[in-house]
Scaffold this active site. Structure first.
Site, PDB file in Angstrom:
ATOM      1  N   LYS A 188       3.809   1.339  -6.491  1.00  0.00           N
ATOM      2  CA  LYS A 188       4.637   1.986  -5.616  1.00  0.00           C
ATOM      3  C   LYS A 188       6.149   2.592  -6.069  1.00  0.00           C
ATOM      4  CE  LYS A 188       3.315  -2.351  -2.792  1.00  0.00           C
ATOM      5  NZ  LYS A 188       4.715  -3.334  -2.494  1.00  0.00           N
ATOM      6  N   LYS A 228      -4.832  -2.297   2.884  1.00  0.00           N
ATOM      7  CA  LYS A 228      -4.028  -1.623   3.797  1.00  0.00           C
ATOM      8  C   LYS A 228      -4.007  -1.168   4.048  1.00  0.00           C
ATOM      9  CE  LYS A 228      -0.478  -6.001   3.315  1.00  0.00           C
ATOM     10  NZ  LYS A 228      -0.364  -6.638   3.837  1.00  0.00           N
ATOM     11  N   LYS A 274      -8.923  -0.965  -4.696  1.00  0.00           N
ATOM     12  CA  LYS A 274      -9.464  -1.644  -4.072  1.00  0.00           C
ATOM     13  C   LYS A 274      -8.460  -1.792  -2.789  1.00  0.00           C
ATOM     14  CE  LYS A 274      -4.685  -4.076  -4.031  1.00  0.00           C
ATOM     15  NZ  LYS A 274      -3.334  -4.521  -4.167  1.00  0.00           N
TER      16      LYS A 274
END
Ligand code: AMP
Ligand code: TRP
Length: 342
Positions: free
Chosen positions: A121, A207, A204
């Site tokens: 991230k 969203k 993966k």
């Protein structure tokens, strides 16, 4: 080091999901479906919309409010019953953030630096990432340990954070010479602990993927779900009749895993039925199954979201129930640490 095995503690399930956008099929099969199953096994379950985690990256305030209510509707529509499980949002129970501060003093910088979610991230721009994003796993440890939770159902991607939670518990117990926090166990079970992108079997389903075709959203209508499955990337071969035959076929394996998770079967059981079929035949079967399982959920979510006042009442009641557990555990923690007036 003093370890307090989870077995010394009353079994208790805790898990959370960030209200940071829509829910995907990955969230459903990897988390929500398991949450309602654990509740229906008669376990003591606590489920949380982790809004304080969501704001470790910027969230538009109106969207955050909406997403928190939508996620609550997603939990209920997936079978989590607020009469049986405690369902609430993290910021409404202040003891999470209070215990997180104590854990910020227990956890080490090096532990946080090793977290793959942090590395993914923050990326190359770690200097610009928020301090909260770095400390995220200490708050997650607090979420779990402020209930003395023994079991945490999650997808595969969260395993490292649960290991860190155990490290925090062990170091706290050791540093203060107590057996106060349990060694929580991750529960990573089922055929779909890692649902992959429909466009790339090595990524993966998420969203945050820029391609909407890569995922199935719980709010997608029946036509969209069917179309995304029809267009899912596959290979030209027929399905094998045993799991071994899927080893180097990530896209094929993903679709079979999804089928297995929906039907509560093992991959081998599914392949015993569909082995030898081409994708032209298997994909419509999977699409029908996905629509049959997901349509009632999206319809129920939309119905629940029509009455946000009722959702807010459910969350407020859940927070009250949660605090009956967290207030005494935080008080005892403060006493152990030597904070006066606890
Ligand atoms: P998040 O949406 O990242 O807050 O994740 C909420 C829960 O869903 C966590 O337990 C995740 O491990 C799980 N999850 C998210 N994406 C997937 C996926 N693609 N496959 C399986 N589980 C997932
Ligand atoms: N980190 C989890 C995720 O991204 C969300 C989360 C926060 C969580 N606190 C938790 C999951 C406690 C399980 C238990 O999915």
């Amino acid at each position: 080091m003093t370890d307090a095995p989870a077995s010394q503690f009353t079994p208790r399930v805790f898990s959370g999901i960030q209200p940071s956008g829509g829910l995907t099929l990955g969230n459903y099969l990897g988390a929500l479906k398991r949450f309602s199953e654990m509740q229906n096994e008669g376990r003591d379950c606590i489920y949380c919309m982790v809004d304080l985690h969501a704001i470790t990256v910027w969230q538009d305030p109106d969207k955050l409010r909406h997403n928190t209510r939508e996620l609550t509707a997603g939990f209920i529509a997936s079978g989590v019953d607020p009469e049986k499980s405690i369902l609430f949002n993290q910021s409404a129970v202040p003891e999470h953030a209070q215990l997180a501060w104590i854990f910020n003093t227990v956890a080490r910088m090096g532990w946080m630096q090793r977290m793959t979610q942090w590395k993914d991230k923050a990326g190359k721009n770690a200097e610009k990432a928020s301090l909260g994003l770095f400390a995220y796993p200490a708050l997650m440890a607090a979420d779990i340990l402020v209930y003395h939770a023994t079991h945490v159902p999650v997808g595969e991607d969260q395993k490292q954070h649960i290991e860190l939670t155990r490290d925090v518990a062990a170091k706290f117990n050791h540093d203060y010479g107590v057996d106060f926090f349990p060694m929580t166990e991750p529960v990573i079970e089922g055929a779909a602990t890692r649902v992959m992108s429909l466009r790339d079997g090595s990524k993966k389903m998420s969203k945050s993927d820029p391609s909407d075709a890569s995922r199935i959203n719980l709010t997608d209508d029946a036509d969209t779900i069917a179309k995304k499955i029809r267009k899912a990337k596959t290979d030209p071969d027929a399905l094998p009749s045993e799991a071994k035959g899927l080893e180097d076929r990530p896209e094929a394996r993903n679709l079979v895993n999804i089928y297995a998770a929906f039907t509560n079967k093992t991959v081998d059981q599914v392949l015993a039925e569909v082995g030898g079929k081409q994708f032209g035949e298997f994909k419509p079967m999977l699409a029908d199954l996905a629509v049959a399982k997901l349509s009632p959920i999206s319809t129920e979510m939309a119905r629940l979201l029509d009455d946000t006042a009722e959702i807010d009442r459910i969350l407020a009641r859940g927070a009250e129930q949660a605090r009956e557990i967290t207030v005494p555990i935080l008080k005892k923690t403060y006493e152990i640490v030597g904070l006066v007036g606890a």
